[in-house]
Design an enzyme around this catalytic site. Sequence first.
Site, mmCIF file in Angstrom:
data_model
loop_
_atom_site.group_PDB
_atom_site.id
_atom_site.type_symbol
_atom_site.label_atom_id
_atom_site.label_comp_id
_atom_site.label_asym_id
_atom_site.label_seq_id
_atom_site.Cartn_x
_atom_site.Cartn_y
_atom_site.Cartn_z
ATOM 1 N N SER A 45 -4.168 -0.666 11.553
ATOM 2 C CA SER A 45 -3.064 -0.003 11.700
ATOM 3 C C SER A 45 -1.775 -0.344 10.682
ATOM 4 O O SER A 45 -1.246 0.738 10.290
ATOM 5 C CB SER A 45 -2.471 -0.070 13.081
ATOM 6 O OG SER A 45 -2.162 -1.164 13.458
ATOM 7 N N GLU A 46 -1.941 -1.523 10.503
ATOM 8 C CA GLU A 46 -1.011 -1.985 9.253
ATOM 9 C C GLU A 46 -1.616 -3.169 8.476
ATOM 10 O O GLU A 46 -2.436 -4.014 8.899
ATOM 11 C CB GLU A 46 0.440 -2.232 9.720
ATOM 12 C CG GLU A 46 1.315 -1.413 10.158
ATOM 13 C CD GLU A 46 1.206 -1.376 11.620
ATOM 14 O OE1 GLU A 46 1.954 -0.199 12.327
ATOM 15 O OE2 GLU A 46 0.716 -2.016 12.315
ATOM 16 N N THR A 47 -1.484 -3.123 7.184
ATOM 17 C CA THR A 47 -1.389 -4.285 6.530
ATOM 18 C C THR A 47 -0.283 -4.637 5.482
ATOM 19 O O THR A 47 0.581 -3.711 5.246
ATOM 20 C CB THR A 47 -2.789 -3.535 5.395
ATOM 21 O OG1 THR A 47 -3.641 -3.368 5.931
ATOM 22 C CG2 THR A 47 -2.918 -4.866 4.352
ATOM 23 N N HIS A 75 4.683 -5.844 14.820
ATOM 24 C CA HIS A 75 3.384 -6.602 14.788
ATOM 25 C C HIS A 75 2.981 -7.255 13.269
ATOM 26 O O HIS A 75 2.873 -8.406 13.283
ATOM 27 C CB HIS A 75 2.212 -6.265 15.774
ATOM 28 C CG HIS A 75 1.246 -5.606 14.799
ATOM 29 N ND1 HIS A 75 1.179 -4.109 14.675
ATOM 30 C CD2 HIS A 75 0.192 -6.281 14.126
ATOM 31 C CE1 HIS A 75 0.127 -4.137 14.180
ATOM 32 N NE2 HIS A 75 -0.614 -4.952 13.898
#
Length: 179
Positions: A45-47, A75
Amino acid sequence: MSRQFHIVDVFAREPYAGNQLAVVTDAAELADDQLQAIAAEFGFSETTFITGSRTADGWPVRIFTPTAELPFAGHPTLGTAAVLRQTHDCQSVVLDLAAGSVPVEDREGWLWMDQPVPTFGDVLSDERLAKVLGLGSDAIDSELPVRIVSTGVPTVVTPLVDLDALTRITLDREAYAAV
């Protein structure tokens, strides 16, 4: 080209649980299209990408989804701070994000962040949001405003009358995108 990265399980007490996050620690010379391609390759979902050394504003960090850059997200901020704390042996860190500097500190074994100050946008129609959520307008708490709020990424905050209303939501994604 090889890159140093960490896979982090945020909001988890054990590996392979929680919200996964990739943290690339040596991204200073990467171009925007490379950052986006790496985020897409991870597919999380994110990097996050640490794009330089610590400055007076904190560690420069950029957050990407597989399709876009975000100015802030919770997060990824906490997970990146955990990596920096571990790799630089420090109790607290400040991340310099597109949304501003975000301090993260250890409080009795838990990481806490001071999010950017929220901005409050437009007040929206209860009826319009009820329709977007697939609910009757009686499911919206009319004592509080439906409004756009942001600490980096705008979202619609919709007060509901009870938990049952929350469980009955059937989101119309196209209508939500139009809001």
